[in-house]
Design an enzyme around this catalytic site. Structure first.
Site, mmCIF file in Angstrom:
data_model
loop_
_atom_site.group_PDB
_atom_site.id
_atom_site.type_symbol
_atom_site.label_atom_id
_atom_site.label_comp_id
_atom_site.label_asym_id
_atom_site.label_seq_id
_atom_site.Cartn_x
_atom_site.Cartn_y
_atom_site.Cartn_z
ATOM 1 N N HIS A 40 0.811 -1.215 0.000
ATOM 2 C CA HIS A 40 0.000 0.000 0.000
ATOM 3 C C HIS A 40 0.844 1.263 0.000
ATOM 4 O O HIS A 40 0.332 2.347 -0.199
ATOM 5 C CB HIS A 40 -0.993 -0.039 1.156
ATOM 6 C CG HIS A 40 -2.142 -0.954 0.871
ATOM 7 N ND1 HIS A 40 -3.448 -0.607 1.062
ATOM 8 C CD2 HIS A 40 -2.168 -2.205 0.350
ATOM 9 C CE1 HIS A 40 -4.228 -1.611 0.702
ATOM 10 N NE2 HIS A 40 -3.471 -2.595 0.269
ATOM 11 N N SER A 89 0.187 -1.349 -6.391
ATOM 12 C CA SER A 89 0.325 -2.505 -7.276
ATOM 13 C C SER A 89 1.114 -2.160 -8.531
ATOM 14 O O SER A 89 1.017 -1.039 -9.040
ATOM 15 C CB SER A 89 -1.057 -2.986 -7.706
ATOM 16 O OG SER A 89 -1.692 -3.662 -6.659
ATOM 17 N N LYS A 105 -13.627 -8.312 -9.023
ATOM 18 C CA LYS A 105 -12.706 -9.150 -9.800
ATOM 19 C C LYS A 105 -12.082 -10.238 -8.914
ATOM 20 O O LYS A 105 -11.990 -11.399 -9.311
ATOM 21 C CB LYS A 105 -11.612 -8.277 -10.411
ATOM 22 C CG LYS A 105 -10.795 -9.013 -11.451
ATOM 23 C CD LYS A 105 -10.096 -8.014 -12.369
ATOM 24 C CE LYS A 105 -9.335 -8.725 -13.451
ATOM 25 N NZ LYS A 105 -9.073 -7.892 -14.612
ATOM 26 N N ASP A 106 -11.668 -9.845 -7.691
ATOM 27 C CA ASP A 106 -11.058 -10.816 -6.780
ATOM 28 C C ASP A 106 -12.045 -11.904 -6.389
ATOM 29 O O ASP A 106 -11.691 -13.079 -6.324
ATOM 30 C CB ASP A 106 -10.536 -10.111 -5.514
ATOM 31 C CG ASP A 106 -9.148 -9.509 -5.730
ATOM 32 O OD1 ASP A 106 -8.522 -9.857 -6.745
ATOM 33 O OD2 ASP A 106 -8.708 -8.707 -4.890
ATOM 34 N N GLU A 146 6.325 -34.068 -1.349
ATOM 35 C CA GLU A 146 5.119 -33.517 -1.941
ATOM 36 C C GLU A 146 5.494 -32.789 -3.236
ATOM 37 O O GLU A 146 6.614 -32.313 -3.388
ATOM 38 C CB GLU A 146 4.468 -32.530 -0.954
ATOM 39 C CG GLU A 146 3.861 -33.209 0.254
ATOM 40 C CD GLU A 146 2.591 -33.974 -0.089
ATOM 41 O OE1 GLU A 146 2.728 -35.092 -0.622
ATOM 42 O OE2 GLU A 146 1.495 -33.473 0.165
#
Lengths: 412, 174
Positions: A207, A211, A234-235, A278
C-alpha cells in the site's frame, strides 16, 4: 451508527483506513487476472488456519496416538474427513497459488524498484510456507511423513563440524520420534501466525508502493480506479473460479495429493521402496539429488530457493515492464518455467539412467539462467534502446510521466 | 446502469437486484461452509456410541448404594429398604417438591445422576441420603434436595429395565 463511527474515528483511524486502504485504494485499471493470486493466497492462508485449528481439536501429537487420531478424525469426528481433506488439499492449493503469484511477479518484473521489499518479504513468506508445510507433513505419522522428515532433517548433517549434533538437536533424539513429532506440531501451529505477521508487512509495503501492472509503467492518477467495487468484484470472481477447482479436488479426488504409502503407520525399521516429497518440493528435491555430494547438494537446494531474492540485482535492464516489452527476458522466463517443470518430473521419478543426466542438465540450466540474466539484460537494454521501443509504448511512457510530474509540481 | 436507473435513480433497478442476490448467495455459502466446522465440535460417533451403560443390579444388596459410570458421569443406584421407601413416601415438602413415585420406576431401585445440581460436585453417601462436600447441599433417599444451595433434586437419567436385574441407562443416539 455514524455516531459510533465518529466516536471510534476520534480514537482510531478506522474510516480513514477503510477509505484509503480498502474502498478507495487506487488500483491500476489494467490489472489482469494474474493479479488475483495475492488475494487467493490470503484466502488459502485463512482457510488453512481455520481448518488447522479445528483439526488440532481432535489430533493427538503423540507418536503412539497420532496415526490413529487422524483415522479418528476421518471416521468418527463429524465432517472430520471434510476438514482434513480441505487442509491437505489446501496445502497444495497454497503452493499452486504462490507459485503462480511468483511467476506473475517474475514475468511482469514486479520485483523491480520500488518493489524490492515486497519481493523480499515474499521470499520470507515462501520460506515460512515451506517450513510449515514440511512440519505439517510429519503430523499424520505415516510412512511418507516419517521418511520425509528423516531425509530432510538429515540434510542438516551437512552443517560443518557439528552436523551430527545439529541433527540430533533438531530431532530431540537419535531418530525421528515422539520428541520430533511434538515439536513439529508446536511449530506447525505457531508458523502460520508468523506468516500472518509477515503478510501484514507485505501489505503495508504494497500500500506504500501500490500494485504493479501489466504495462510495467508507473501509472498516473488518471489510470487508477478505486479498489471497490472494481477489484473486489474481480477478486471474488476469481475466488469463485478457484473454489470450483479446489472443491473438485476436495470432494472428488481428495487422495490425489496424498501418497498411498502415507496410509501405512510410520515404521522406523523399513523405508518405503520409493520415497518422494510432496509435489511442491519436487523441483528443489531434484536439484538436491543432482549434485553427487551431500554438502554441495544442500547448498544447491538452498540456493535454488533463495536465489529469487537476488532478482532485483541480477536484472540490470532499464526497460520498463517485464517480459512484455523485453523479448530476451521473455525467452528466459519461459525456458525457466519449462526447466522447473522438467526438474519436478525428474524429482518425482527414481534417480536412474538418463533421468540423472536430465536432472543435472536442468539444474545447470536453472542456475545458468540466473547467471545469464545480468549480461543478457544489459545487452537487451542496449539493443532495445538502439532499435527503439514500440511507438505506442513510447507515447504511453511519456504521457504518464508528464502527468505524474505535473501532479508532483502541483503538490510542492 | 440501465437507462431506466439513470433517469430514475430512486427506483431500485438491476444493479440493486444483482447486489442483493450476490450478497444473499454469498451469505448462505458462508453459513453452509461454517456448519461442518461447528458440527465437528459436537460429540463424535465413537463418543455417541458410548452414550448408554448397562448395569447388573444383582450384586447390590438391600440398603446398599453403588456408583456406576454413564457418559463419564457418576450414577447413584440405591437398593432401598422398605423403611427407606416408607420414609421418602411420607415427605414431599422439600425445596423442589416431587412425590417419590414419580422419581422411581420400581420403589426399591433409585437411579439418579450423582452430580449436585448446584455446581456439579459428586455428593457423598450419608445415612439418610447424600451430602455434597462442596457447598453442603443435603439430599434424601429419593435424591430430593432437603437443604443447601442446590436448586433442584438430583437429575433422573433415562433408563429401562432390560430384565428383572439389569438396567440400560441412557438412550441410543444418532
Amino acid at each position: 451508527m455514524s455516531k459510533l463511527m465518529s466516536w471510534v474515528d476520534a480514537r482510531f483511524p478506522l474510516s480513514k483506513f477503510i477509505k484509503e486502504d480498502l474502498t478507495d485504494y487506487p488500483t491500476p485499471r489494467n490489472l489482469s487476472y494474474w493479479w488475483n493470486f495475492g488475494f487467493l493466497a490470503g484466502f488459502v492462508l485463512v482457510l488453512q488456519i481455520i481448518s488447522g485449528i479445528f483439526l488440532a481439536m481432535h489430533y493427538k501429537a503423540d507418536a503412539s496416538l497420532a496415526f490413529d487420531s487422524v483415522e479418528h478424525i476421518m471416521r468418527e469426528v463429524n465432517y472430520g474427513w471434510l476438514i482434513r481433506y480441505v487442509h491437505s488439499t489446501g496445502a497444495s492449493a497454497f503452493f499452486a497459488v504462490i507459485f503462480i503469484h511468483m511467476a506473475r511477479t517474475l514475468y511482469y518484473g514486479s520485483y523491480r524498484a520500488p518493489r524490492e521489499l515486497m519481493w523480499w518479504t515474499g521470499q520470507g513468506l515462501l520460506l515460512l510456507l515451506m517450513a510449515t508445510a514440511f512440519m505439517g507433513y510429519l503430523l499424520p505419522w505415516g510412512q511418507m511423513s516419517y521418511w520425509g522428515a528423516q531425509v530432510i532433517t538429515n540434510l542438516f548433517r551437512a552443517t560443518p563440524f557439528i552436523g551430527d549434533e545439529v541433527v540430533v538437536w533438531l530431532r530431540g533424539g537419535f531418530s525421528i520420534g515422539d520428541a520430533t513429532l511434538t515439536r513439529f506440531f508446536a511449530l506447525h501451529y505457531l508458523f502460520p501466525f508468523l506468516i500472518v505477521a509477515v503478510v501484514l508487512i507485505h501489505l503495508v509495503a504494497l500500500h506504500s508502493v501500490k500494485s504493479s501492472n501489466p504495462s510495467g509503467i508507473n501509472l498516473a492518477e488518471k489510470d487508477n480506479i478505486p479498489f471497490h467495487p472494481y477489484f473486489t468484484a474481480k477478486d471474488f470472481y476469481g475466488l469463485g473460479v478457484f473454489l470450483i477447482i479446489f472443491c473438485y479436488f476436495v470432494f472428488f479426488m481428495p487422495q490425489f495429493f496424498i501418497e498411498a504409502d502415507n496410509n501405512i503407520p510410520a515404521n522406523p525399521l523399513k523405508t518405503p521402496t520409493h520415497i518422494v516429497p510432496e509435489w511442491y518440493f519436487l523441483p528443489f528435491y531434484a536439484i538436491l539429488r543432482s549434485i553427487p555430494d551431500l554438502l554441495g547438494g544442500v547448498i544447491a537446494m538452498g540456493l535454488s530457493v533463495m536465489i529469487f531474492a537476488a532478482m532485483p540485482f541480477l536484472d540490470r535492464s532499464s526497460i520498463p515492464g517485464g517480459a512484455r516489452y523485453r523479448p530476451f527476458y521473455r525467452v528466459l522466463f519461459y525456458v525457466f518455467v519449462i526447466d522447473v517443470i522438467v526438474l519436478g518430473y525428474v524429482g518425482a521419478k527414481p534417480p536412474t539412467g538418463v533421468l540423472v543426466v536430465v536432472g543435472q542438465v536442468s539444474t545447470f540450466i536453472y542456475f545458468g539462467l540466473f547467471a545469464l540474466l545480468p549480461f543478457l539484460s544489459i545487452k537487451e537494454d542496449k539493443w532495445l534502446r538502439k532499435r527503439g521501443l514500440p511507438a505506442e509504448v513510447d507515447v504511453l511512457i511519456k504521457s504518464e510521466s508528464e502527468e505524474i510530474e505535473k501532479k508532483a509540481k502541483k503538490n510542492t | 446502469m440501465s437507462d431506466d436507473e439513470v433517469k430514475n435513480p430512486e427506483k431500485p433497478g438491476r444493479r440493486y437486484f444483482l447486489e442483493t442476490v450476490t450478497g444473499v448467495v454469498a451469505g448462505a455459502g458462508v453459513c453452509g461452509a461454517a456448519w461442518p466446522f461447528i458440527s465437528s465440535m459436537n460429540p463424535s460417533t465413537d463418543v455417541l456410541a458410548k452414550s448408554t451403560a448397562e448395569v447388573d443390579l444383582g450384586d447390590i444388596a438391600v440398603g446398599e448404594a453403588k456408583t456406576v459410570e454413564w457418559q463419564g458421569k457418576p450414577v447413584f443406584i440405591l437398593h432401598r429398604t422398605p423403611e427407606q421407601i416408607a420414609e421418602v413416601r411420607k415427605s414431599v415438602d422439600t425445596k423442589d417438591p416431587t412425590p417419590d413415585e414419580q422419581r422411581v420406576q420400581k420403589p426399591e431401585w433409585l437411579v439418579v445422576v450423582g452430580l449436585c445440581t448446584h455446581l456439579g460436585c459428586v455428593p457423598s453417601r450419608k445415612d439418610k441420603g447424600w451430602f455434597c462436600p462442596c457447598h453442603g447441599s443435603v439430599y434424601d433417599n429419593s435424591g430430593r434436595i432437603l437443604s443447601g444451595p442446590a436448586p433442584k433434586n438430583l437429575i433422573l437419567p433415562e433408563y429401562e429395565f432390560l430384565t428383572e436385574n439389569r438396567i440400560l441407562i441412557g438412550k441410543k443416539e444418532g
